[in-house]
Design a protein around this motif. Sequence first.
Motif, PDB file in Angstrom:
ATOM      1  N   MET A  85       0.855  -1.194   0.000  1.00 17.67           N
ATOM      2  CA  MET A  85       0.000   0.000   0.000  1.00 17.67           C
ATOM      3  C   MET A  85       0.881   1.231   0.000  1.00 17.67           C
ATOM      4  N   LYS A  86       0.720   2.060  -1.029  1.00 22.89           N
ATOM      5  CA  LYS A  86       1.520   3.281  -1.117  1.00 22.89           C
ATOM      6  C   LYS A  86       0.638   4.496  -0.849  1.00 22.89           C
ATOM      7  N   PHE A  87       1.100   5.350   0.039  1.00 19.91           N
ATOM      8  CA  PHE A  87       0.338   6.560   0.345  1.00 19.91           C
ATOM      9  C   PHE A  87       1.084   7.776  -0.186  1.00 19.91           C
ATOM     10  N   GLY A  88       0.440   8.534  -1.054  1.00 18.33           N
ATOM     11  CA  GLY A  88       1.060   9.728  -1.640  1.00 18.33           C
ATOM     12  C   GLY A  88       1.091  10.865  -0.630  1.00 18.33           C
ATOM     13  N   ASN A 115      -5.067   4.256  10.570  1.00 17.56           N
ATOM     14  CA  ASN A 115      -6.269   3.487  10.908  1.00 17.56           C
ATOM     15  C   ASN A 115      -6.670   2.557   9.764  1.00 17.56           C
ATOM     16  N   LEU A 116      -6.536   3.074   8.541  1.00 20.97           N
ATOM     17  CA  LEU A 116      -6.839   2.240   7.365  1.00 20.97           C
ATOM     18  C   LEU A 116      -5.935   1.019   7.330  1.00 20.97           C
ATOM     19  N   ILE A 117      -4.634   1.259   7.525  1.00 24.21           N
ATOM     20  CA  ILE A 117      -3.663   0.156   7.470  1.00 24.21           C
ATOM     21  C   ILE A 117      -3.996  -0.867   8.566  1.00 24.21           C
ATOM     22  N   VAL A 170       3.949  -1.086   3.724  1.00 21.33           N
ATOM     23  CA  VAL A 170       3.532   0.309   3.550  1.00 21.33           C
ATOM     24  C   VAL A 170       4.666   1.087   2.884  1.00 21.33           C
ATOM     25  N   VAL A 171       4.315   1.891   1.877  1.00 20.21           N
ATOM     26  CA  VAL A 171       5.298   2.771   1.218  1.00 20.21           C
ATOM     27  C   VAL A 171       4.791   4.202   1.352  1.00 20.21           C
ATOM     28  N   VAL A 229       5.246  -8.646  11.068  1.00 22.86           N
ATOM     29  CA  VAL A 229       5.702  -7.254  11.156  1.00 22.86           C
ATOM     30  C   VAL A 229       5.226  -6.494   9.918  1.00 22.86           C
ATOM     31  N   VAL A 230       4.876  -5.219  10.091  1.00 24.97           N
ATOM     32  CA  VAL A 230       4.501  -4.380   8.949  1.00 24.97           C
ATOM     33  C   VAL A 230       5.717  -3.524   8.565  1.00 24.97           C
ATOM     34  N   PRO A 231       6.363  -3.809   7.412  1.00 24.08           N
ATOM     35  CA  PRO A 231       7.470  -2.964   6.979  1.00 24.08           C
ATOM     36  C   PRO A 231       6.926  -1.613   6.498  1.00 24.08           C
ATOM     37  N   VAL A 232       7.551  -0.523   6.955  1.00 19.43           N
ATOM     38  CA  VAL A 232       7.112   0.815   6.548  1.00 19.43           C
ATOM     39  C   VAL A 232       8.303   1.458   5.836  1.00 19.43           C
TER      40      VAL A 232
END
Length: 475
Positions: A5-8, A23-25, A37-38, A189-192
Amino acid sequence: MRIVMKFGGTSLKDGPSISHVCNLIKRYHHHGYQVVVVCSAMAGMTDAILEVLDKASSGDEEAIKRFISNLLDRHVEAAKYAVSDEKLLEELLKRLREEIGKLEKVLMGVYYLGETTPKSSDYALSFGEILSTMVVEKCLRSGGLDTQFLTGGEAGIITDSRYGSANPLMPMTLEEAKKRLLPLLERGVVPVVTGFIGKNTEGFTTTLGRGGSDYTATLLGAAIGADEVWIWTDVDGVMTADPRLVRAAKTIPILTYEEAMELAYLGAKNFHPRALEPAAENLIPVRIKNTFAPEKAGTLVTRHEPPLLSRIVKAVALIRGVAILTIEGAGIVGGASRVAYEVYKAMNEAGINVIMSSQNASQVSISLIIPQSALQKALSTVKRATEGLEGSLRIEAEDDVCVVGVVGAGMRGTPGVAARVFSTVAKEGINIRMIAQSSSELSISFVVKASDGLKVVEALHREFGLDKVDQQWGE
Ligand code: ADP
Ligand code: ASP
Ligand code: MG
């Protein structure tokens, strides 16, 4: 499901937006999704860093002070809003101050040297993504997720040394990213990960070019064999025209990879032009979704589309901020092809992006569309490249033009589309300066005066019924 998931930047513009994104993630994570997450830099940050680099190199120390103070305020404010756990917040504020201190030193270096190099510029730009990603990572952690912050380089994005628009080295990038991310995902784990930035084989920071976080997302998606890549932004998906320009623009429910790539080249949604490549090569569906209306389906980019949804023209794009450079002359030994060879070679060596070109085979007449910001450099490059040629050449430049592009896979093999496009423009009484059709026949683009661009886009949008897209596609 395994999703990148990429957030601009438009989705990470302040504390409340960052909280909302986290919250979405969390929601998807709790539903059992494995998520990478990117993050982009906060909205406007990359432009702001470019601007302060420019000012620093021309000796404006005050501008550096102002910039650093605003940068700190903006991130501290976002952090305080988004991170509720006090200990994590304290840790984060310390890290933010350290990173901003480093950036200040870089800017002072640029100030003392009186110049920015592509390498120092990439290093400075990387702080935009590093700072925003740190805030997102701590916000997620403070919400109870097990997370890991990684720069693009740490996540495995290894590039060549073409600073400013570096190319990921394949297959190394795919292997490295897989090796680093999969074990994290397997442990829950969630990689950010910071978008946009990578590192070269010597370990120096590079950037993938403007809009590069989209590219980071698809590269990582390909590496980990993601089921889908989701690009979260501030509009409902890819639209039939830039919604800031055309109020009647509608969301396009489905696009093929080819169509989306063509639109990206024409500047729609500020997509990185290569962002769709890793997805297309690995057949990973890409969704473009609205962070602030996640219940909407958005746009799905995939290989095939259901036949009922196919349309001749799907979108109209407008590229502004371009200039036209024309090289004309007669009696050149070797003719037009010789001049074209020298000119294209020199432009490539100078790193100038030629957006569009047309060439006359008999007499020398070559027109190039380039970014306005590269015009002076392009003029001197072309002069130097053609100096040694016998005969006389005229080089002319105009910077008040724009490119209009019409895109749709249905144009391929449908006769008469070009005629319909050009007669629509003619009906508006507007003169076309230059025309190009992509070899894939997926798009037609042409150049008009900058002041006519919007009128042309609106007329074509109406002509192809794009304002009625929802009804016709049965949404
Ligand atoms: P992000 O911060 O999410 O990366 P970008 O600024 O890169 O966002 O891209 C989103 C913006 O692109 C939208 O706000 C919209 O104004 C613009 N845009 C231009 N053309 C289009 C199009 N055809 N469809 C959707 N958005 C477009
Ligand atoms: N921050 C970078 C840019 O503004 C990369 C991105 O947002 O994709 O171009
Ligand atoms: Mg973008």
